[in-house]
Write an enzyme that holds these catalytic residues in place. Structure first.
Site: not given
Length: 445
Positions: A25-26, A29
Site C-alpha cells: 500500500h505504501e 504512494h
C-alpha cells in the site's frame, strides 16, 4: 502440540500477509511520489519506535514496533497561510494546531527544494500519489482472487447427492427435538429412493449440469411429479420425485448466511422441497470470479461502514457484557489472526483447503484496506483525495470565470478534523482488539 504449532503458524501467516499488504500500500504512494519528483524523507511500516531502518538516497526505509499501519512522509504537505506575517501568533487550541501543522510542513522543506513540495504539485499528480496506495491493494486483491479461483479453484455445489434427509421439517421447527426425531412426513427424495452418491443428470428429460439450475427447478415444482435421471455407480436410472411445499430459510447466495427481517427474525420462504444436499467439489473458475469476490467483499465493507455505530455498540456489549459475537461481524487484526490460526490448526480440513482459506483472507484484507482508506475523511487517503479534488474544483471554477488562479487550498485547516477522526479510529480499534481478546469469534466450538 502440533495443533498449537499450526495455530501459531496461522497467526503468523495472517500477520505476514497483512504486513505485506500494508507495505505494498505504501509502495503505491511511494512509486508515484518518486515518479513525480516529490521528496520523500521516510517510508515506514508500523508506528512507534523504529526497530530497523536504512537510508537509501534521500529516503529512510524502516520498520517500527507496532505493525498497525504504515506511512510515507512527504515534504510540504500544507501551503503557507496566505497573507501571514512573520512573527504572527495564533490563538486558541485549534488555531495553534493548524499553525503548528503549517510550521512543521514548512520546516520539512530543505532550502532549495521548495519546488518539490506536495502542495506545489499539479492536482492530477497529487491525486495519483494519494490514490496509489488503495489502488495497490485493489490490484493485489485481484491477483490473489484470480490465483485462488483460476489456479487453486473453489468449492461449488454439484448435482451429486451428498446426504438424503429422511423427514420434511419446516425451518421454524428445525430446533424442535420432537420434530427432529419423529418422521411421520417422509421427505420426497428418500421416499423415491434417492441415495448419497447419486448424480442427477436430467429432470424430465432436460439435462442439468449445475446445482443452481437443479435447485431452481425443484423449488418451482411443489406438488408436481418430476422424473429424475440419475447416474448411480455408472448405471443410469430414473426416479419419480414429487417435491413437497416446505418452509426454508432465505440465505445470502454469496455467504450462505441466513437473512433476517426488520425485527431480527430469520426470513423464510415456502418452496418445493426434495430433501437432499449437494456434494461440493473444487473447480477452477473464470476471470468473472474476481468480480464476484470484489462484489462480495465490497458489499461487506460497505455494510460495516454504514452500520458502524451499531457495530461499536455490539462490540462493547460483547467485550464488556459478555454478549454473543456475530460470526459475520467485523474483527480487528487480532481477531483475523486468531481465526486464521484456528483454520490452519484444523487437522480434519485438507491442507489445500486451509491454504486456500488463508489466501482468501489476505485477499479480503486488501479489499478492506483499499476501501477503508478511500473514506473521504482525514487522515485517511480519501481525506487527502477529497481536499485535492476541492482544490482542483476551485481552480477550474476560477478559470471558468476568468479569474486569477487561487492560492492552494489550505488543507491545514482540516487538522482538527484529522485529530478527531484519528482519536475515534484509535478508540474503535482498541475496542475491537479488546473484544477479540476477551470474547473472540470461534469458528470451531
Amino acid at each position: 502440540m502440533l495443533g498449537s504449532l499450526l495455530f501459531i503458524v496461522g497467526i503468523l501467516a495472517a500477520l505476514i500477509g497483512l504486513g505485506i499488504s500494508i507495505a505494498l500500500h505504501e509502495c503505491g504512494h511511494l512509486y508515484f511520489a518518486k515518479k513525480f519528483g516529490l521528496r520523500v524523507p521516510q517510508y515506514m511500516i508500523g508506528f512507534g519506535p523504529t526497530v530497523w531502518s536504512k537510508h537509501r538516497g534521500e529516503t529512510e526505509y524502516g520498520v517500527k514496533l507496532l505493525p498497525l499501519g504504515g506511512y510515507i512522509s512527504m515534504i510540504g504537505m500544507y501551503p503557507p497561510k496566505p497573507g501571514q506575517h512573520a512573527g504572527e501568533q495564533a490563538t486558541g487550541f485549534f488555531s495553534r494546531m493548524i499553525e503548528d501543522g503549517r510550521q512543521a510542513s514548512a520546516e520539512s522543506i530543505p532550502e532549495g527544494e521548495e519546488h518539490r513540495a506536495f502542495y506545489r504539485l499539479p492536482v492530477w499528480k497529487r491525486l495519483f500519489i494519494m490514490a496509489g496506495g488503495p489502488a495497490m491493494n485493489f490490484v493485489l486483491a485481484a491477483i490473489i482472487f484470480a490465483f485462488l479461483g483460476m489456479v487453486i479453484g473453489v468449492y461449488q455445489p454439484t448435482t451429486r447427492v451428498a446426504e438424503v434427509y429422511e423427514c420434511v421439517v419446516p425451518a421454524s421447527e428445525r430446533n424442535n427435538p420432537d420434530a427432529a426425531t419423529s418422521c411421520d412426513d417422509k421427505a420426497p427424495g428418500a421416499q423415491a429412493g434417492l441415495k448419497p452418491g447419486d448424480v442427477v443428470t436430467a429432470v424430465d428429460g432436460v439435462a442439468v449440469d449445475s446445482w443452481d439450475g437443479l435447485q431452481a427447478t425443484i423449488r418451482e415444482s411443489a406438488d408436481t411429479p418430476l422424473e429424475f435421471t440419475i447416474d448411480r455407480a455408472g448405471q443410469t436410472m430414473t426416479l419419480t420425485v414429487t417435491p413437497r411445499a416446505n418452509e426454508v430459510y432465505v440465505t445470502d447466495p454469496a455467504t450462505g448466511r441466513i437473512l433476517e427481517d426488520e425485527q431480527g427474525n430469520p426470513k423464510t420462504q415456502t418452496v418445493g422441497f426434495v430433501g437432499f444436499t449437494p456434494q461440493h467439489e473444487r473447480a477452477q473458475q473464470g476471470i468473472d470470479f474476481v468480480g464476484e469476490m470484489y462484489w462480495q467483499n465490497l458489499s461487506g465493507v460497505y455494510n460495516v461502514i454504514t452500520t458502524m455505530p451499531q457495530r461499536v455498540v455490539e462490540m462493547f456489549q460483547a467485550g464488556f457484557l459478555g454478549a454473543e459475537r456475530d460470526p459475520y461481524g467485523p474483527m480487528s487484526v487480532v481477531g483475523v489472526g486468531r481465526v486464521t490460526g484456528e483454520i490452519v490448526a484444523q487437522d480434519a480440513i485438507p491442507v489445500l483447503d486451509r491454504v486456500a482459506t488463508v489466501i482468501q483472507i489476505v485477499g479480503s484484507l486488501n479489499v478492506m484496506l483499499g476501501a477503508m482508506n478511500l473514506i473521504p475523511l482525514p487522515p485517511l487517503d480519501g481525506g487527502h483525495i477529497a481536499a485535492t479534488l476541492w482544490d482542483g474544483l476551485r481552480r477550474w471554477f476560477a478559470k471558468l470565470r476568468g479569474k486569477p488562479e487561487p492560492e492552494p487550498f489550505d488543507a491545514a485547516k482540516l487538522l482538527p478534523v484529522t485529530m478527531v477522526v484519528a482519536i475515534l479510529l484509535m478508540a474503535i480499534g482498541a475496542l475491537f482488539i479488546f473484544t477479540d481478546l476477551v470474547n473472540p469469534i470461534q469458528l470451531f466450538k
